[in-house]
Design an enzyme around this catalytic site. Structure first.
Site, short mmCIF file in Angstrom:
data_model
loop_
_atom_site.label_atom_id
_atom_site.label_comp_id
_atom_site.label_asym_id
_atom_site.label_seq_id
_atom_site.Cartn_x
_atom_site.Cartn_y
_atom_site.Cartn_z
CE1 TYR A 1 25.91 -15.98 82.67
CE2 TYR A 1 27.14 -17.66 81.89
CZ TYR A 1 26.42 -16.85 81.15
OH TYR A 1 26.09 -16.60 80.07
CD GLU A 2 23.34 -20.24 85.18
OE1 GLU A 2 22.93 -21.15 86.04
OE2 GLU A 2 22.95 -19.35 84.50
N GLY A 3 27.14 -21.61 88.10
CA GLY A 3 28.05 -22.02 89.46
C GLY A 3 29.12 -22.08 88.59
#
Length: 598
Positions: A442-444
């Site tokens: 997550y978060e890219g």
């Protein structure tokens, strides 16, 4: 049951002996009075909170998880979580690095970073509730109107309210240009927002009276793609003019994700049904505001894996000293026991040292980035602020991807130290592995971070910022190049630093001819760059340790630091040679594969 001891000595070493943060802060009016004693006292108390309040809830929170009432859409968090948050607020911890204008204590980001590393070691799932609030706070602090800031920031600073970031939708994750959530303008200047979001960490819970969602949505006349996205504040409860809570807004939790890890955190499916929102920043410029939050979150995710690497290492080390199994190949080591402690075996030491090296290298990098952010925000010299901002932008994808990849390697290695017991829940090791696994996604995803590093941060400005980091390496090489005792640390980074220019230029030329070459090389490239950055900090740490030993300091801490540095350069840093070779292999072996992937 696992154990956790806050690594205060190593934090102090990095801050005060390597980075010399107190001297740095003397140049910043806001932090000029922040000295080493103040920092140490705060972190000692923060370590107690992490180890005594949140750590005991880690396994039980994982077992219990969160529960959603489908009728009321309310979420109940695991037993003890809400009470721990109340103690967190009572202690003033939410306000640590927040702006005094909104009730914050105004302490450096570096202090907050250390505190959050300890919280993440103790209980990542719990820590994500207040952690998401920091990102929302930063976005509003940078882009909110004065009215929005006065309405929301004081209560987010105090911890009375929490925040989320609502980006992802069922049909699109990282590709935010595809999002469909709609925002309809209203006569009173507000917007009615309708859509569905998924994977919203801390999206609903029972800690606080109000949750402030920052939501990406599309205006009716918005351009297609990412250039047509706007950012809105959507509170769970509307806020009256006097700051009191009004009626329930049309935003609620429609479901909770059933996840591999971080069970104690409510990962929510958020339904927006004509919810009232207010615009943050300019129409169709929402990504500019959201990137403030996303970049803060990316560094925060790296900190999560750093925390898990540290706690996994501590437990594996303790187990390896206690567990007896077989005899040492070089002869009996524990004559009074039927077998030797497994720490005598070379491969067990390799696993332990891998985790230790990645934890301590990651701590140095994350604290350096925190210091850069402090400079960017508060240094009086505009040139220093600008250069710090540029360097943080270069290093952020490395913090996010390299530290979380290393966390995966380290937590798995530490679980392996336990053998079959590592697979058993009561020891806590398998939870560290499960909890860490999300950090790579997550978060890219880490692939996205790699594309960002090579495609935008390096090739996007023809390697200008990379050259500035290269100058830091070059300066250290020049300082210590003739010191024979530093040769084992300096020679590897000097060699790789020289190679990076040619390596990057070569990839850039190939990418100019075929853009897929960036995608084929970027993941390996980031890992090479990660080792260059880690190598630089490990050399600096070795430099300090050697000087202390030569000055007659007999503290075993410095010998331990040198031994870990030697292990890192001998066993982990050489990975760069293989990575550069695979990065140079090009896109053809990946893309000319229709038959293989039919």
């Amino acid at each position: 049951m696992p154990v956790y001891n806050p690594p205060l000595r190593d934090m102090q070493f990095v801050m005060h002996e390597v980075l010399k943060v107190a001297d740095e802060y003397k140049a910043m009016p806001r932090h000029a009075e922040t000295d080493a004693d103040t920092i140490n006292a705060i972190l000692e108390e923060g370590g107690k909170f992490a180890s005594e309040v949140t750590f005991p809830l880690n396994i039980s929170g994982d077992e219990e998880g969160c529960k959603l009432n489908q009728e009321t859409h309310e979420v109940t968090t695991p037993k003890g979580f809400k009470e721990a948050y109340a103690k967190y607020v009572e202690g003033g911890w939410p306000a640590l690095s927040c702006d005094p204008a909104f009730g914050g204590q105004g302490l450096p980001i570096t202090v907050n970073q250390c505190f959050y590393e300890m919280l993440n070691s103790a209980n990542q799932a719990w820590t994500m509730y207040p952690g998401l609030t920091h990102g929302a706070y930063e976005a509003l602090h940078a882009h909110g109107t004065p009215e929005q800031q006065q309405t929301y920031l004081p209560k987010m600073t105090s911890g009375e309210w929490t925040g989320t970031m609502c980006l992802t939708e069922p049909h699109c994750g990282t590709d935010l240009g595809m999002l469909r959530t709609k925002a309809e303008p209203q006569a009173d200047g507000t917007y009615k927002i309708t859509g569905n979001k998924i994977f919203i960490s801390a999206g609903e819970h029972d800690f606080v009276s109000n949750i402030i969602h920052l939501v990406l949505a599309r205006l009716p006349d918005a351009p297609q793609g990412s250039k047509g996205i706007s950012l809105f504040i959507v509170p769970k409860f509307l806020v009256n003019a006097d700051g009191s809570l009004g009626k329930r807004n049309g935003v609620y939790c429609g479901g909770l994700e059933h996840k591999m890890g971080i069970h104690g955190n409510a990962t929510a499916q958020i339904v927006l049904d004509g919810a009232v929102g207010t615009l943050v920043g300019q129409p169709n410029k929402g990504l500019n505001a959201m990137f403030v939050m996303m970049n803060a979150a990316r560094i925060g995710v790296g900190c999560q894996s750093l925390g898990l690497t540290e706690v996994a290492y501590q437990n594996a080390l303790a187990y390896a000293k206690d567990r007896i199994q077989m005899r040492s190949l070089s002869g009996v080591k524990a004559k009074d026991k039927p077998a030797d402690p497994i720490i005598v075996h070379p491969d067990v030491r390799k696993m332990l040292l891998t985790a230790k090296a990645y934890a301590e290298g990651g701590r140095a990098l994350s604290l350096y980035c925190s210091l850069l952010i402090d400079r960017e925000l508060h240094h009086p010299d505009e040139k220093v602020r600008k250069e710090s901002e540029e360097m943080v932008a270069l290093l952020t994808p490395i913090v996010k991807a390299f530290l979380t990849d290393n966390g995966h390697i380290a937590t798995n290695a530490c679980m392996q130290v336990f053998g079959g017991h590592g697979f058993i829940k009561e020891w806590g090791m398998e939870q560290f592995v499960r909890d860490n696994r999300i950090n790579m996604i997550y978060e890219g995803t880490n692939t996205v971070q790699s594309l960002d590093l090579l495609g935008r941060k390096v090739l996007g400005n023809n390697g200008a910022t990379l050259k500035k980091f290269g100058k830091l390496v070059g300066k250290l090489v020049e300082e210590e190049g003739v010191n024979e005792k530093m040769a084992e640390f300096i020679n590897p980074i000097a060699y790789l630093g020289d190679q990076m220019t040619k390596f990057t230029t070569e990839l850039g030329f190939k990418a100019f001819q075929n853009a897929d070459e960036v995608g084929a090389a970027s993941v390996d490239y980031l890992r090479v760059m990660g080792h260059l950055v880690f190598g630089y900090f490990w050399a600096r740490m070795a430099q300090v340790a050697l000087k202390e030993i030569e000055a007659g300091n007999t503290d075993p801490f410095y010998q331990a630091k040198l031994q870990t540095a030697r292990f890192y350069f001998a066993r982990l840093f050489p990975e760069t040679a293989t990575l550069m070779r695979t990065a140079r292999a090009g896109a053809k072996s990946l893309l000319d594969t229709e038959a293989a992937l039919a």
